[in-house]
Design a protein around this motif. Structure first.
Motif, PDB file in Angstrom:
ATOM      1  N   ALA A  94      -0.531  28.692  31.257  1.00 33.57           N
ATOM      2  CA  ALA A  94      -0.469  28.721  29.790  1.00 33.57           C
ATOM      3  C   ALA A  94      -0.725  27.343  29.189  1.00 33.57           C
ATOM      4  CB  ALA A  94       0.887  29.261  29.341  1.00 33.57           C
ATOM      5  N   SER A  95      -0.136  26.298  29.745  1.00 34.98           N
ATOM      6  CA  SER A  95      -0.287  24.968  29.163  1.00 34.98           C
ATOM      7  C   SER A  95      -1.728  24.479  29.245  1.00 34.98           C
ATOM      8  CB  SER A  95       0.650  23.982  29.859  1.00 34.98           C
ATOM      9  OG  SER A  95       0.380  23.955  31.251  1.00 34.98           O
ATOM     10  N   ASP A  96      -2.429  24.789  30.352  1.00 35.91           N
ATOM     11  CA  ASP A  96      -3.828  24.376  30.477  1.00 35.91           C
ATOM     12  C   ASP A  96      -4.726  25.160  29.532  1.00 35.91           C
ATOM     13  OD1 ASP A  96      -3.003  22.654  32.418  1.00 35.91           O
ATOM     14  OD2 ASP A  96      -3.578  23.939  34.088  1.00 35.91           O
ATOM     15  N   LEU A  97      -4.510  26.448  29.461  1.00 35.43           N
ATOM     16  CA  LEU A  97      -5.378  27.286  28.641  1.00 35.43           C
ATOM     17  C   LEU A  97      -5.151  27.056  27.158  1.00 35.43           C
ATOM     18  CD1 LEU A  97      -7.575  29.332  29.117  1.00 35.43           C
ATOM     19  CD2 LEU A  97      -5.890  31.159  28.974  1.00 35.43           C
ATOM     20  N   ALA A  98      -3.918  26.731  26.756  1.00 33.20           N
ATOM     21  CA  ALA A  98      -3.638  26.496  25.330  1.00 33.20           C
ATOM     22  C   ALA A  98      -4.418  25.290  24.819  1.00 33.20           C
ATOM     23  CB  ALA A  98      -2.141  26.284  25.117  1.00 33.20           C
ATOM     24  N   LEU A  99      -4.475  24.234  25.615  1.00 35.39           N
ATOM     25  CA  LEU A  99      -5.226  23.049  25.196  1.00 35.39           C
ATOM     26  C   LEU A  99      -6.712  23.346  25.080  1.00 35.39           C
ATOM     27  CD1 LEU A  99      -5.195  20.023  24.573  1.00 35.39           C
ATOM     28  CD2 LEU A  99      -5.401  19.590  27.024  1.00 35.39           C
ATOM     29  N   LEU A 100      -7.264  24.094  26.015  1.00 26.81           N
ATOM     30  CA  LEU A 100      -8.689  24.418  25.985  1.00 26.81           C
ATOM     31  C   LEU A 100      -9.039  25.313  24.806  1.00 26.81           C
ATOM     32  CD1 LEU A 100     -11.452  24.286  27.360  1.00 26.81           C
ATOM     33  CD2 LEU A 100     -10.762  26.218  28.799  1.00 26.81           C
ATOM     34  N   VAL A 101      -8.245  26.352  24.564  1.00 20.71           N
ATOM     35  CA  VAL A 101      -8.530  27.275  23.459  1.00 20.71           C
ATOM     36  C   VAL A 101      -8.381  26.564  22.115  1.00 20.71           C
ATOM     37  CG1 VAL A 101      -7.775  29.405  22.340  1.00 20.71           C
ATOM     38  CG2 VAL A 101      -7.914  29.289  24.827  1.00 20.71           C
ATOM     39  N   THR A 102      -7.405  25.677  22.003  1.00 16.16           N
ATOM     40  CA  THR A 102      -7.226  24.949  20.747  1.00 16.16           C
ATOM     41  C   THR A 102      -8.446  24.093  20.434  1.00 16.16           C
ATOM     42  OG1 THR A 102      -4.832  24.905  21.079  1.00 16.16           O
ATOM     43  CG2 THR A 102      -5.758  23.308  19.534  1.00 16.16           C
ATOM     44  N   ARG A 103      -8.999  23.426  21.433  1.00 14.51           N
ATOM     45  CA  ARG A 103     -10.192  22.607  21.193  1.00 14.51           C
ATOM     46  C   ARG A 103     -11.386  23.454  20.789  1.00 14.51           C
ATOM     47  NH1 ARG A 103     -10.033  18.256  26.258  1.00 14.51           N
ATOM     48  NH2 ARG A 103      -8.154  17.127  25.568  1.00 14.51           N
ATOM     49  N   LEU A 104     -11.511  24.648  21.381  1.00 11.86           N
ATOM     50  CA  LEU A 104     -12.654  25.502  21.064  1.00 11.86           C
ATOM     51  C   LEU A 104     -12.551  26.134  19.681  1.00 11.86           C
ATOM     52  CD1 LEU A 104     -13.140  27.292  24.513  1.00 11.86           C
ATOM     53  CD2 LEU A 104     -14.516  25.454  23.539  1.00 11.86           C
ATOM     54  N   THR A 105     -11.352  26.320  19.169  1.00 13.51           N
ATOM     55  CA  THR A 105     -11.175  26.977  17.873  1.00 13.51           C
ATOM     56  C   THR A 105     -11.014  26.007  16.718  1.00 13.51           C
ATOM     57  OG1 THR A 105      -8.794  27.121  18.315  1.00 13.51           O
ATOM     58  CG2 THR A 105     -10.144  29.028  18.896  1.00 13.51           C
ATOM     59  N   LEU A 106     -10.996  24.692  16.990  1.00 12.99           N
ATOM     60  CA  LEU A 106     -10.887  23.738  15.892  1.00 12.99           C
ATOM     61  C   LEU A 106     -12.148  23.767  15.041  1.00 12.99           C
ATOM     62  CD1 LEU A 106      -9.249  20.589  17.549  1.00 12.99           C
ATOM     63  CD2 LEU A 106      -8.243  22.122  15.857  1.00 12.99           C
ATOM     64  N   PRO A 107     -12.008  23.580  13.703  1.00 12.00           N
ATOM     65  CA  PRO A 107     -13.205  23.524  12.853  1.00 12.00           C
ATOM     66  C   PRO A 107     -14.020  22.283  13.150  1.00 12.00           C
ATOM     67  CG  PRO A 107     -11.243  22.952  11.594  1.00 12.00           C
ATOM     68  CD  PRO A 107     -10.767  23.432  12.940  1.00 12.00           C
ATOM     69  N   PRO A 108     -15.300  22.295  12.826  1.00  4.96           N
ATOM     70  CA  PRO A 108     -16.134  21.107  13.073  1.00  4.96           C
ATOM     71  C   PRO A 108     -15.665  19.941  12.231  1.00  4.96           C
ATOM     72  CG  PRO A 108     -17.311  22.712  11.727  1.00  4.96           C
ATOM     73  CD  PRO A 108     -16.062  23.387  12.205  1.00  4.96           C
ATOM     74  N   PRO A 109     -15.991  18.717  12.645  1.00  2.52           N
ATOM     75  CA  PRO A 109     -15.578  17.540  11.852  1.00  2.52           C
ATOM     76  C   PRO A 109     -16.096  17.622  10.437  1.00  2.52           C
ATOM     77  CG  PRO A 109     -16.414  16.887  14.004  1.00  2.52           C
ATOM     78  CD  PRO A 109     -16.712  18.349  13.867  1.00  2.52           C
TER      79      PRO A 109
END
Length: 687
Positions: free
Chosen positions: A205-220
C-alpha cells in the motif's frame, strides 16, 4: 373595455395622449381588460396612466426623459399591461422600484440603490423588476462562481461575495435571477466523491500510494488559467498499512473510476517465483542499521517464524530427514541477520523473504519509518540582584609626649570598618588612599610628621543587576541535545618542583592542568506522548569564575548553579524548573565601650557597617513540538527575521570622515513554495 391610445398630430410636431385628467372617473371595473396604443408618448404621461390603471402611486425621476411606444393587438389585463410597460422601460435603460407603497420610475443604474426587494429564495416579483437575492452555497466557493456569473448580469447591477457565510448577493432583474439560480444549483455540487477503500492483493500500500498520487497530480500550473482552479478537493490517495489498502477520495466519480482502474492494473504479483524474492526498501526517516536490528529481534521473538521457514523447506523422508530439516530450520533463523540486511550507504534495507512475510515486514517498516517530530526547547534564566551597603564611622587620634626627637605616644580610637584607619593613612603619608565615600579629617604635625587627629567616613552604596539568558535547542524526539556557551578555563590540579642536589641544583618545575567548560550548559532529551505532552530530561548549569580568585595562589573559584530534573510539560506551555530566592543581611559595629552607647553623643565613638543583598534566580522552560516541515519553516523564519531585524537596528551612523558605513546583515530569505519567507509567520514567542 377601455382603449387607451395616443395619435400623432398632422405636422408630427409632438405626441398627444388622450388621457383622462387626474380625478376623472374611469368607467372601468377592477380587472377589466384594456388595449394599449401609445405611439411616441412621453414616459411620464404613460407612467401616470399605468398608475391609474393598476392603482399604484407613480413617481417619475426627473432624469427619466424620452418617449415610449406601447401597444397591444388584443385586450389584456392591467397586470399584463403593466409588465409590458416595465419591459419597454427596461429596453430604454429605465426601471421601476417599489418602496413604502410608492412606485418610482428611475434610471436602471439607480434601481439597486432605491430599495429593491431582498429575498433568500425565489421571489414573487415580476420578471422586469430589480430584486436582490442571496444565494447560500453548500459546496462550491463563491469566489469561483463570480467570474462565471459576472458576464451574465447587466453592467448596471452587482454581484458580491460574503466569504463568512459562503454566499452570493446578486442584484438584477427577477427573470435573470431565475436563470442564475438554475446555473448556481447546477454548479453547487460536491467537488469530491465519497471516500473509497480499495484493498490490495499483491502490491504494498505505501509503495502504490506514492506512485498513484504522482500519476494523478495536475500538471504544473494547473488548468483553466486566471487563477480559477480550486485544488481544495484534489484527488487524495492514502496508504493504510494495517489492512494493506488504499483510501481514495477523488475530485469526481470519473476521476475515482480512473484511479480505481489504475490501481487494478498496478496491483499485480511481483514475479512468478514468490518463494525467494529479494526486496530493497529505501527508508525516508529511520536509520537502516538500527531498524534492521529491531526487525531481526522482532522476527526472532515471533514463534510462527521458525514454523513458517520450516514449512517452506521440503522435509526428506528417512532416518536422517528429521535431523536435516532441523538443521535447515536452524540455519534459516532470522536472528543471524540473513533475512534482513542494512545498507548504510543508501540507508535502505535488503529483505529476503516470501511474499506474505514481506508484506508483514513492510507493514512494520511503514509504521516505524515515519517522520519523527522535533522539539524546540527554550530555556530562560532570569537573575535579578540588588545590593545595598551603608557605612558610618568616626575615629580619633592624638599624641602624648614631647615634641621633637624621642618617643611619641598615641591615644584615640582606631576602627577597621570601612577601609584604612588613621595610623595606616598617617604612615602612608599621602600614598595610601582613604576608603570609599565621604572622608573628613584633621591632621596634626608632630615632630615634623603629620598625624591624623580626626577622621569621619560616610558611605552608602547601591548595586542592581539584571541578567537574562535564553539558550535554545532543536532536537528530534527521544534524541539528546546539548549546547555549551562559555569558556574553557584551565584549573591547576598539581605542581612539581625538582630540587635534588644530585642534579647540580637544577630546578625543573611543571604543573598539571585540567580544562573545564565554564559558562552556560543545557542538555535536554525530549519524549513526545500521543496526548501532546512532552516529557523532558533536563540538565542545566550556569557557572562563572569568581573575580576575586583570578590571582589567588589557592586557585580559581567557580560559582555554579545547576538543575537536573525530569518534567512533564504541555506543548507550548511555560514551566518553572527551579531557582534561588535569597535575602541576606549583614551588620558590623565597632565602638568604644561605654562612650559608644551614649545616645547621640556615642556616634562620635562608634563605627557601623550594614549591608543587604537580595538574589532572585529563576529558570523557566518552554518546549514547542514541531511536527512537520511547514511548522519548522515558520519557526526558523521567525528566528531568522528576528536576528536580521536586530542586525539592522545596530547599523553605524553615516560618517563622512570614517569610510566604513555599514555592518554585515543577514541576506533576505528567498520565496519558497510561492510565499515570501519574510512574511511574519504564526509561531509562538516566549517574550
Amino acid at each position: 373595455m377601455k382603449k387607451v391610445f395616443c395619435r400623432w398630430g398632422p405636422l408630427l410636431l409632438g405626441a398627444w395622449c388622450l388621457l383622462a385628467p387626474p380625478g376623472a372617473a374611469w368607467a372601468q371595473r377592477p380587472g377589466e381588460p384594456i388595449t394599449l396604443n401609445f405611439v411616441g408618448a412621453e414616459i411620464e404621461a404613460v407612467a401616470r396612466t399605468m398608475g391609474v390603471i393598476t392603482g399604484r402611486t407613480m413617481v417619475v425621476d426627473p432624469r427619466v426623459k424620452g418617449t415610449i411606444n406601447l401597444s397591444s393587438e388584443r385586450p389584456q389585463s392591467p397586470e399584463v399591461a403593466y409588465n409590458q410597460f416595465l419591459a419597454a422601460l427596461r429596453l430604454q435603460g429605465f426601471t421601476v422600484v417599489e418602496s413604502a407603497g410608492i412606485t418610482k420610475v428611475v434610471p436602471e443604474a439607480e434601481g439597486k440603490l432605491q430599495g429593491s426587494t431582498v429575498t433568500i429564495g425565489p421571489s414573487g416579483a415580476g420578471s422586469n423588476q430589480i430584486v436582490t437575492q442571496i444565494f447560500r452555497l453548500n459546496h462550491e466557493t463563491p469566489n469561483n462562481l463570480v467570474p462565471l456569473l459576472r458576464p451574465l448580469i447587466s453592467p448596471n447591477n452587482t454581484i458580491n461575495v460574503n466569504p463568512g457565510s459562503n454566499s452570493l448577493v446578486i442584484t438584477d432583474y427577477a427573470d435573470n435571477l431565475q436563470r442564475l439560480a438554475r446555473i448556481i444549483a447546477a454548479m453547487d455540487l460536491p467537488n469530491a466523491s465519497d471516500i473509497e477503500v480499495i484493498p490490495l492483493r499483491h502490491a504494498i500500500a505505501s509503495d502504490l500510494a506514492l506512485l498513484v498520487t504522482r500519476l494523478t497530480l495536475p500538471p504544473p500550473g494547473g488548468q483553466g488559467g486566471q487563477g480559477l482552479v480550486d485544488n481544495a478537493f484534489r484527488t487524495v490517495v492514502i496508504a493504510e498499512p494495517r489492512s494493506n489498502a488504499l483510501i481514495v477520495r477523488a475530485a469526481n466519480p470519473a476521476r475515482a473510476a480512473q484511479v480505481r482502474s489504475l490501481i487494478d492494473q498496478l496491483d499485480q504479483p511481483a514475479s512468478a517465483d514468490v518463494a525467494g524474492n529479494i526486496h530493497v526498501v529505501y527508508l525516508k526517516n529511520a536509520d537502516a542499521v538500527k531498524l534492521a536490528a529491531t526487525l531481526r529481534a522482532a522476527l526472532a521473538a515471533t514463534p510462527s517464524t521458525s514454523a513458517a521457514v520450516s514449512a517452506a523447506a521440503p522435509v526428506q523422508a528417512g532416518p536422517g530427514g528429521a535431523a536435516a530439516a532441523a538443521a535447515a530450520a536452524a540455519a534459516a533463523q532470522p536472528a543471524t541477520g540473513g533475512q534482513i540486511q542494512a545498507d548504510p550507504a543508501t540507508n535502505s534495507l535488503v529483505i529476503t523473504a516470501p511474499e506474505p512475510q514481506y508484506r508483514q515486514l513492510r507493514a512494520v517498516i511503514d509504521q516505524l519509518d515515519a517522520r519523527r517530530a522535533q522539539v524546540y526547547v527554550e530555556s530562560l534564566i532570569a537573575e535579578v540582584n540588588a545590593d545595598k551597603v551603608a557605612e558610618f564611622g568616626i575615629q580619633w587620634q592624638g599624641t602624648i609626649g614631647k615634641n621633637g626627637d624621642g618617643s611619641i605616644g598615641l591615644l584615640g580610637t582606631n576602627f577597621g570598618t570601612g577601609g584604612n584607619n588613621l595610623i595606616t593613612l598617617a604612615a602612608g603619608a599621602g600614598s595610601v588612599a582613604p576608603g570609599s565615600g565621604l572622608n573628613v579629617g584633621v591632621a596634626n604635625r608632630t615632630g615634623g610628621i603629620y598625624v591624623l587627629g580626626f577622621l569621619a567616613r560616610f558611605l552608602q552604596q547601591t548595586g542592581d543587576g539584571n541578567i537574562l539568558s535564553t539558550p535554545n535547542l532543536l532536537t528530534l524526539d527521544n534524541e539528546e541535545a546539548k549546547i555549551v556557551i562559555g569558556q574553557n578555563v584551565p584549573f591547576v590540579t598539581g605542581t612539581f618542583t625538582n630540587t635534588n642536589a644530585n642534579n647540580n641544583g637544577t630546578v625543573n618545575p611543571f604543573q598539571t592542568i585540567e580544562r573545564k567548560d565554564v559558562g552556560l550548559t543545557l542538555r535536554v532529551k525530549p519524549q513526545i506522548s500521543e496526548s501532546g505532552t512532552v516529557k523532558l530530561a533536563i540538565f542545566q548549569e550556569v557557572s562563572s569564575v569568581q573575580a576575586s580568585s583570578i590571582n589567588s595562589p589557592t586557585g580559581l573559584i567557580t560559582n555554579k548553579r545547576s538543575i537536573e530534573s525530569n518534567v512533564l510539560v504541555e506543548d507550548g506551555a511555560i514551566v518553572v524548573l527551579g531557582g534561588l530566592l535569597q535575602d541576606e543581611y549583614a551588620g558590623n559595629q565597632e565602638k568604644v565601650p561605654g562612650l559608644g552607647d551614649v545616645p547621640l553623643f556615642g556616634n562620635l565613638f562608634r563605627s557601623e557597617n550594614r549591608s543587604r543583598k537580595k538574589t532572585n534566580l529563576m529558570v523557566f522552560l518552554r518546549p514547542v513540538v514541531v511536527r512537520d516541515a511547514a511548522a519548522l519553516e515558520n519557526f526558523s523564519n521567525d528566528r531568522y527575521e528576528q536576528m536580521r531585524a536586530g542586525q539592522g537596528a545596530v547599523q553605524p551612523a553615516p560618517s563622512a570622515v570614517v569610510p566604513v558605513q555599514g555592518a554585515p546583515v543577514l541576506p533576505a530569505t528567498p520565496a519558497v513554495r510561492g510565499r515570501p519567507l519574510s512574511q511574519p509567520p504564526v509561531a509562538p514567542d516566549p517574550r
